[in-house]
Design an enzyme around this catalytic site. Structure first.
Site, PDB file in Angstrom:
ATOM      1  N   CYS A 483       7.590  -0.884   4.450  1.00 52.50           N
ATOM      2  CA  CYS A 483       6.986  -1.844   3.668  1.00 52.50           C
ATOM      3  C   CYS A 483       5.594  -1.360   3.289  1.00 52.50           C
ATOM      4  O   CYS A 483       4.932  -2.056   2.407  1.00 52.50           O
ATOM      5  CB  CYS A 483       6.832  -3.106   4.660  1.00 52.50           C
ATOM      6  SG  CYS A 483       5.706  -2.650   6.052  1.00 52.50           S
ATOM      7  N   ASP A 484       5.178  -0.005   3.353  1.00 54.24           N
ATOM      8  CA  ASP A 484       3.768   0.400   2.979  1.00 54.24           C
ATOM      9  C   ASP A 484       3.984   0.964   1.507  1.00 54.24           C
ATOM     10  O   ASP A 484       4.745   1.648   1.148  1.00 54.24           O
ATOM     11  CB  ASP A 484       3.210   1.483   3.899  1.00 54.24           C
ATOM     12  CG  ASP A 484       1.970   1.468   3.946  1.00 54.24           C
ATOM     13  OD1 ASP A 484       1.393   1.999   2.718  1.00 54.24           O
ATOM     14  OD2 ASP A 484       1.044   1.280   4.978  1.00 54.24           O
TER      15      ASP A 484
END
Length: 595
Positions: A483-484
């Site tokens: 999710c980064d």
């Protein structure tokens, strides 16, 4: 597809496969598949991934480790003979580089013929190799913070016949070492003044957390006079990945000068120099001295070092603790492309006037007009009051601007007697024509699989597993499954020596510039093919065998993928085994067969 359009040899250059530290094992076959080759056998990486039904895996080529060890010893023996150098090589493997049991076992078993030892920095590292310390004897170099518990363990190994060199950096460690002088040797880590310019140059110099100054050593000897007799080794570390051979030579000259001066001051037993892990691995093998590409080979390294050391009255032994050059090539991260998306905005409706692009007579005029237009467009994008129609227009304008500029530049190059290098003079144009047009969603985690990309922006070569006999379609970014926003790889260094047709320098579908003959070019995306419907298209990240296992993060709880182990059997045949291949039932290192 004819050679005038594309060739496997051009692919080898574009994807950096003519690399002296891995071309023995990694290649492209005539049908454009990336292959691992060992002892006359060839295995297509795509076939291995399909055999085990994997979307991602670490492929470990263990013969690459043994080959690298052989190259190091051979290079030392050849250069020492040429230089008439009498000092010995003391090779040790730093466990911090990769303590994976398969890797350590390979190094230990093969290293026995060279008396290859270990370098440890913690008690936990020492405990991890207990079984080897009980089998045979060798050399242990001990760095890092020391404790009484650790020294007691080292004493036991010394009593079994191991040569233990304890590197000290403080009064506390000197006091500890004094209790074990009957069983261990003592070395000292000193801060060099030489500047090497590596990414890790902060690990040296007066402000470094490591080592002590010469002044500190001379003052410490007053409190610990036994050091004059006990010291056998000086450790002068110049930082990992020293990519300029001149810096290596300067460091070696400083180290031997310190050794000679200390001998004159009464340190008569000094006869070993440890230069740390400065030998650079060629993540990119262009020999230009950049962070990615050292301007020397292993042989050049020893030639520079021994040229300095041979000026000593008594030629010192050399501790070789460069683990990166030993393990980097052995591990390949392979991951499947799961989905493709547009990288930037898409065309939808009408746009602002872009006629200035077609009217431009040359690149200079186009660059100037483009800079002015982008400033206007950026101001428009910053306004909050626009409605959805205005936003459609702005998005379409940006998309058409990029596409029109890319098309215009390619036509300028193809239709006129312009060299491809002309584009390099105009930064705005160059950035656009080397930008990605696609985003590939790939089954990997940058944080878990190649964490050094985020830690030190380490460069890793990216290669597709298939279609290397076809011209790449697009420049793409590789987004991972985390999710980064940092979980994306898109930096790529391109180099080809020549092209037969200027069209070879542009991608086939998005018309991005992907190569300038004779020039190292930094692209904003990776040259790849658009997967066709139902195609299993995989990406390989090469040279991930040093540090990445040890630094892996648990970001989004993404665990370690299965491991495909490629090795030679006792009969010299290629064997392929897999760890954690549950979908095919291959667990516990059961043989998966020969390819």
């Amino acid at each position: 597809m004819s050679d005038s359009e594309w060739s496997v040899e051009l692919a080898r250059e574009l994807y950096g496969l003519n690399n002296y530290m891995r071309q023995e094992f990694i290649d492209v076959d005539d049908e454009g598949f990336l292959v691992v080759k060992v002892n006359g056998y060839r295995a297509r990486l795509l076939d291995l991934m399909k055999k085990f039904g994997l979307s991602n895996a670490y492929v470990r080529v263990l013969p690459a480790i043994r080959w690298a060890m052989d190259q190091v010893v051979r290079a030392y023996l050849e250069t020492s003979e040429e230089a008439q150098y009498r000092g010995r090589l003391i090779p040790v493997y730093p466990l911090k580089v990769d303590a994976n049991p398969v890797v350590v076992e390979t190094i230990w078993r093969h290293g026995r013929r060279y008396n290859w030892g270990f370098e440890v920095g913690t008690l936990q590292e020492l405990k991890s190799i207990e079984k080897y310390l009980s089998e045979e004897t060798g050399v242990l170099v001990v760095d890092g913070f020391k404790t009484s518990e650790e020294l007691e363990a080292l004493k036991k190994h010394a009593e079994r016949g191991w040569r233990v060199i304890l590197t000290i950096e403080s009064e506390r460690e000197a006091e500890l070492a004094g209790r074990f002088l009957d069983s261990i040797e003592v070395g000292v880590r000193l801060k060099p003044m030489t500047r090497t310019g590596s990414k890790w140059s902060f690990t040296m110099g007066f402000a470094s957390k490591f080592g002590m100054t010469l002044n500190h050593l001379m003052m410490m000897v007053k409190d610990f006079p036994f050091l004059k007799k006990a010291l056998t080794t000086i450790h002068v570390h110049g930082g990992s990945q020293i990519t300029d051979i001149k810096a290596v030579a300067r460091l070696a000259h400083e180290a031997v000068s310190i050794l000679e001066d200390l001998r004159e001051l009464g340190f008569e037993n000094l006869n070993v120099i440890d230069l740390g892990g400065g030998l650079a691995y060629p993540y990119l093998d262009l020999r230009d001295g950049s962070h990615e590409s050292p301007n020397y080979t292993v042989r050049d390294y020893f030639k520079a070092v021994l040229s300095a050391f041979r000026k000593s009255k008594r030629h010192p032994d050399l501790v070789f603790e460069n683990g990166r050059i030993i393990t980097s090539a052995h591990r390949i991260v392979v991951a499947k492309v799961l989905e493709t998306r547009e990288y930037g905005p898409e065309e939808y409706e009408e746009s602002l006037d872009l006629d200035f692009i077609e009217r431009a007579k040359d690149m200079k005029e186009l660059e100037r007009s483009l800079v002015e237009f982008r400033e206007v467009l950026a101001k428009m994008e910053g306004k909050e009051e626009w409605g959805i129609r205005a936003k459609h227009i702005i998005e379409t304008t940006r998309a058409r601007m990029i596409n029109s500029v890319v098309s215009k530049v390619m036509r300028m190059v193809l239709d006129n007697p312009l060299e491809l290098s002309e584009v390099l003079k105009y930064p705005t144009l160059f950035k656009i024509v080397t930008s990605p047009s696609k985003r590939f969603i790939v089954s990997y985690s940058l944080f878990a699989d190649i964490p050094d990309k985020t830690i030190v922006n380490q460069y890793f070569q990216v290669v597709p597993l298939t279609r290397l006999n076809e011209k790449p379609h697009v420049l793409a970014s590789l987004s991972d499954l985390t999710c980064d926003s940092m979980g994306e790889y898109r930096e790529y260094y391109s180099y080809v020596s020549r092209v037969y047709d200027k069209r070879q320098a542009f991608t086939g579908m998005d018309s991005r510039l992907m190569a300038v003959p004779g020039v190292k070019v930094k692209l904003g995306g990776i040259p790849l093919h658009l997967p066709s419907s139902g195609e299993d298209y995989y990406i390989a990240f090469l040279d991930t065998g040093a540090y990445q296992d040890m630094l892996a993060m648990k970001h989004n709880l993404i665990g370690e993928p299965p491991e495909i182990i490629i090795d030679e059997s006792s009969e010299g045949e290629l064997r392929v085994e897999c760890l954690k291949c549950e979908s095919k039932g291959y667990t516990d290192m059961k043989t998966a067969g020969q390819v």
